[in-house]
Design an enzyme around this catalytic site. Structure first.
Site, PDB file in Angstrom:
ATOM      1  CG  HIS A   8      -8.486   5.445   3.652  1.00  0.00           C
ATOM      2  ND1 HIS A   8      -7.125   5.713   3.653  1.00  0.00           N
ATOM      3  CD2 HIS A   8      -8.697   4.583   2.620  1.00  0.00           C
ATOM      4  CE1 HIS A   8      -6.538   5.056   2.671  1.00  0.00           C
ATOM      5  NE2 HIS A   8      -7.465   4.367   2.024  1.00  0.00           N
TER       6      HIS A   8
ATOM      7  CG  ASP B 150      -2.241   0.732   0.962  1.00  0.00           C
ATOM      8  OD1 ASP B 150      -2.358   1.415  -0.067  1.00  0.00           O
ATOM      9  OD2 ASP B 150      -3.142   0.652   1.823  1.00  0.00           O
TER      10      ASP B 150
END
Length: 275
Positions: free
Chosen positions: A115, A8
């Site tokens: 998030h 990520d």
């Protein structure tokens, strides 16, 4: 030893803002280099620990972030989208360990770029009765395949989230959150050295896989009522209230179904993340 890396971007060394991790942000191209070098550090650590092969899945946003020409040539790369399994595309039971490089904390946590999968579109998620984000979902899906997660890198809040899921997973904090778009950074050479050395140590003491529940329940609460209105067209998905959907199933099926949720939500909404 076969090693899988899900990469990520929000938890990469030095990156703190949407301009760092989203095209066409003014620092996105620099962010791609930083991401590739963090992954390279993990690859070096994996091979130092005796890996025979490493597969890297570019798991962030457009999934076209890692720079192949800068990536350690000993690793294979999955790049681009759509992918049926998103952040765990290519992960199978044949792998001995999974590594999470550059991960971030879930929605609602005061972590850097925190998030859950879709910026502010997803308000909360629960796996059974436990709040979950990308970290917990990956850990549970890997466990369902019999693959242990050995390492996570990211900010201190991401590391804490992984430890709460499984305190046997090694973590490397490459920055310490001061707010959602601010952090105290670990110096780049120090962070990369820590990723490499911790990866090598972690793969030398891979934890056993926790026994997964046979069936699990995934609940997702969205910001927009329009998303659940479309998702209930999927067999098995039920609406708990105007903004919440729930579904029960085998973990790997739930993960793949959730990736479909994301594609539906992307089509329904036009809101940029991190607003």
């Amino acid at each position: 030893m076969r090693v899988y890396i899900s990469a990520d971007m929000e938890g990469i060394t030095g990156l703190v803002d949407a301009e760092d991790v989203q095209p066409p942000g003014r620092d996105y191209e620099r962010g791609r280099v930083m991401m590739t070098e963090d992954v390279n550090a993990a690859i070096r650590g994996a091979y130092a620990a005796g890996a025979t092969s490493v597969l890297v899945n570019d798991a962030h946003g457009p999934m076209r972030n890692l720079l192949p020409e800068l990536l350690d040539p000993r690793a294979a790369l999955i790049k681009g989208r759509p992918k049926a399994f998103g952040m765990i595309e290519g992960l199978t039971a044949e792998y001995d360990a999974a590594l999470c490089v550059g991960f971030h904390s879930r929605a609602g946590v005061l972590g850097v770029l925190s998030h859950s999968f879709m910026g502010h579109e997803i308000e909360d998620m629960w796996l059974d009765d436990q709040l979950v984000g990308e970290i917990g979902m990956l850990h549970a899906a890997a466990a369902s395949l019999g693959v242990p997660v050995a390492l996570l890198t990211g900010d201190d809040t991401a590391c804490a989230e992984m430890t709460a899921w499984d305190d046997r997973v090694s973590t490397v904090a490459v920055k310490h959150a001061r707010d959602r778009f601010a952090a105290q950074l670990v110096p780049v050479p120090e962070a990369r050295a820590a990723i490499e050395s911790t990866t090598a140590v972690a793969l030398g003491r891979i934890p056993s896989v926790p026994t997964p529940a046979e069936r699990r329940t995934l609940t997702v609460r969205w910001q927009s009522a329009s998303v659940p209105a479309h998702l209930i067209a999927i067999p098995g998905v039920e609406r708990r209230d105007d903004r919440t959907v729930v579904v029960e199933g085998v973990m790997l099926d739930l993960y793949r179904l959730f990736c479909l949720y994301l594609r539906v939500a992307t089509a329904v909404t036009t809101n940029p993340p991190y607003c």
